[in-house]
Design an enzyme around this catalytic site. Structure first.
Site, PDB file in Angstrom:
ATOM      1  N   HIS A 273       0.853  -1.182   0.000  1.00  0.00           N
ATOM      2  CA  HIS A 273       0.000   0.000   0.000  1.00  0.00           C
ATOM      3  C   HIS A 273       0.894   1.239   0.000  1.00  0.00           C
ATOM      4  O   HIS A 273       1.829   1.340   0.795  1.00  0.00           O
ATOM      5  CB  HIS A 273      -0.922   0.000   1.214  1.00  0.00           C
TER       6      HIS A 273
ATOM      7  N   ASN B 251      -3.622  -5.249  -2.791  1.00  0.00           N
ATOM      8  CA  ASN B 251      -3.880  -6.388  -1.911  1.00  0.00           C
ATOM      9  C   ASN B 251      -5.339  -6.835  -1.969  1.00  0.00           C
ATOM     10  O   ASN B 251      -5.816  -7.545  -1.091  1.00  0.00           O
ATOM     11  CB  ASN B 251      -3.501  -6.061  -0.462  1.00  0.00           C
ATOM     12  N   ARG B 252      -6.055  -6.410  -2.997  1.00  0.00           N
ATOM     13  CA  ARG B 252      -7.381  -6.932  -3.330  1.00  0.00           C
ATOM     14  C   ARG B 252      -7.425  -7.350  -4.801  1.00  0.00           C
ATOM     15  O   ARG B 252      -8.496  -7.592  -5.334  1.00  0.00           O
ATOM     16  CB  ARG B 252      -8.470  -5.875  -3.100  1.00  0.00           C
TER      17      ARG B 252
ATOM     18  N   TYR C  54     -15.383 -12.671   6.303  1.00  0.00           N
ATOM     19  CA  TYR C  54     -14.147 -11.936   6.543  1.00  0.00           C
ATOM     20  C   TYR C  54     -13.921 -10.885   5.490  1.00  0.00           C
ATOM     21  O   TYR C  54     -14.437 -10.979   4.376  1.00  0.00           O
ATOM     22  CB  TYR C  54     -12.990 -12.909   6.602  1.00  0.00           C
TER      23      TYR C  54
ATOM     24  N   GLU D  89       1.609  -6.189  10.019  1.00  0.00           N
ATOM     25  CA  GLU D  89       1.511  -4.742  10.254  1.00  0.00           C
ATOM     26  C   GLU D  89       2.447  -4.429  11.415  1.00  0.00           C
ATOM     27  O   GLU D  89       2.253  -4.913  12.525  1.00  0.00           O
ATOM     28  CB  GLU D  89       0.070  -4.371  10.598  1.00  0.00           C
TER      29      GLU D  89
END
Length: 439
Positions: free
Chosen positions: A120, A181-182, A239, A261
């Site tokens: 990101h 990340n999608r 989810y 993270e």
């Protein structure tokens, strides 16, 4: 902070669904379609204005500075590294990877690990820490035992930024405002299988994963303190993440990926980055070193001609298989220590083999030699794998004497070939501290 990474091996036995952070950026995280009926899971709402983040980026490397840092590292540490590109971003920025090994670029029967940063664009901590990690390894090779173990026993690949365009724009998505990340194919979300919608950064990483034989991976994010691992999604949509990199990586690449993270603040002050690196350094190193220090490792050969086999490896009780590499026949299976396991190796045309083993605190080597199955053995001729012009000799042979001599010589050839495999395994294990078995 170090407890975050040191506890990760507790999760490596098998896939468990968990909730991941970061889903709030999806326009409608509870579903796959917006009110107009148009697909929107990959697109993003407008992030914070770039000018609001410009001051926060003060002291961070720009994309050109990062590229220069990678190239300088490659020159300074050429004895243990190589730099290569896996593709380009939407805006044409090269996606550069640093490989660190005592034999970079060589095909070895060793596990491979990859770090990916800056998936990101507005989470830049990973790209900074990964450059610091690469330089620390180079500076401490043959000085620090952990650095030396990693460089000699693992092929480490580092992609500091997957989303350089998003970083330049100071936003989460790439230049097309797509959340990378999608953007990966998803087992529960078939609309993500539309190839024409795939972003160039995603395609580059997918080709990279398919081309390399990675055992494990970690992608570094920011904005929370979370360790996430497969599965991201589920069939009933409970989810928040669909199209995530780690699930595709696990299913199609045979590589267990962790999404980490590592900072509460997405844009910590630049002078805090060395401190964050020190907080995470040992955990990052131990995560990579665990590939060599724990688990089951081995190679798979054919008894027919001694060639390595890209066979499948299954562990009883874990509904997932990994494949050995086609070039070396090596496999590497991450497993929780202090446990009993039943390992099965199989490949079409060969008889499967199963053996129980007990994994203690250290890695073990478990090699397999597979025999052709009955049907395939009839289809195969003893000439397969012969380097000489055996067929020509056979055609020119006249009389039973010549044929008998030929068969004897051929038998001796394959007998020596098989013995050579055992001699190779014995030599390979003679210098290893692992417990050795050949099945």
């Amino acid at each position: 902070m170090e407890l975050l990474f040191s506890s990760l091996l507790l999760f490596l036995l098998g896939p468990i669904a968990s909730i991941a952070r970061g889903g709030d950026r999806i326009p409608n995280p509870s579903g796959f379609w917006d009110r107009s009926g148009e697909f929107s899971a990959r697109s993003l709402l407008q992030d914070h204005k770039p000018q609001e983040l410009e001051a926060l980026a003060d002291g961070y490397m720009s994309n050109s500075e990062l590229e220069k840092a990678i190239e300088e590292f490659g020159k300074r540490c050429a004895h243990i590294s190589r730099v290569y590109s896996i593709g380009k971003s939407v805006k044409g920025f090269p996606l550069l990877v640093i490989e660190i090994s005592d034999k970079p670029g060589k095909d070895e029967a060793e596990p491979a690990f990859k770090f990916i940063g800056n998936v990101h664009g507005d989470e830049p901590v990973g790209r900074e820490l990964l450059i610091l990690l690469a330089n620390w390894l180079c500076n401490n090779y043959m000085k620090d035992s952990l650095a030396t173990l990693i460089i000699k026993n693992v092929h480490l690949h580092i992609l500091p930024t997957m989303n350089p365009d998003g970083f330049a724009l100071r936003r989460r998505g790439n230049a097309n405002n797509v959340d990378l990340n999608r953007d990966f194919p998803d087992q529960f979300f078939p609309i993500n299988d539309v190839v024409d919608l795939r972003q160039p950064e995603t395609r580059a990483v997918m080709s990279w994963i398919k081309g390399q034989h990675f055992t494990a991976s970690a992608s570094l994010h920011g904005g929370a303190l979370v360790a996430n691992y497969p599965w991201d999604g589920s069939g009933d949509s409970r989810y928040p993440i669909y199209g995530g990199m780690q699930d595709w990586n696990y299913i199609h690449g045979g590589c267990l990926e962790l999404t980490l993270e590592i900072s509460d603040d997405k844009w910590p002050k630049a002078d805090e980055l060395p401190i964050l690196f020190e907080y995470n350094r040992m955990s990052m190193l131990n995560l990579v070193a665990s590939l060599a220090k724990t688990g089951i490792h081995g190679r798979i050969f054919s008894s027919h001609n001694g060639h390595p086999l890209p066979a499948s490896v299954m562990i009883k009780g874990i509904d997932y298989k990994i494949n050995a590499s086609g070039s070396s026949g090596d496999y590497h299976r991450i497993l929780a220590p202090s446990g009993s396991y039943e390992v099965t190796v199989s490949m079409p045309g060969y008889r499967a083999k199963t053996t129980p083993t007990f994994l203690q605190q250290y890695a073990i080597s478990l090699d397999f030699i597979l025999d052709p199955d009955g049907d395939d053995a009839h289809r195969r001729t003893p000439l397969d794998g012969c380097d000489c012009n055996c067929l020509g000799i056979l055609r020119r042979a006249h009389g039973g004497v010549y044929l008998a001599v030929f068969v004897i010589l051929l038998f001796l050839y394959f007998l020596l070939k098989r013995k050579a495999v055992f001699r190779f395994l014995k030599r390979r294990h003679s210098s290893s501290h692992r417990r050795v078995s050949v099945v």
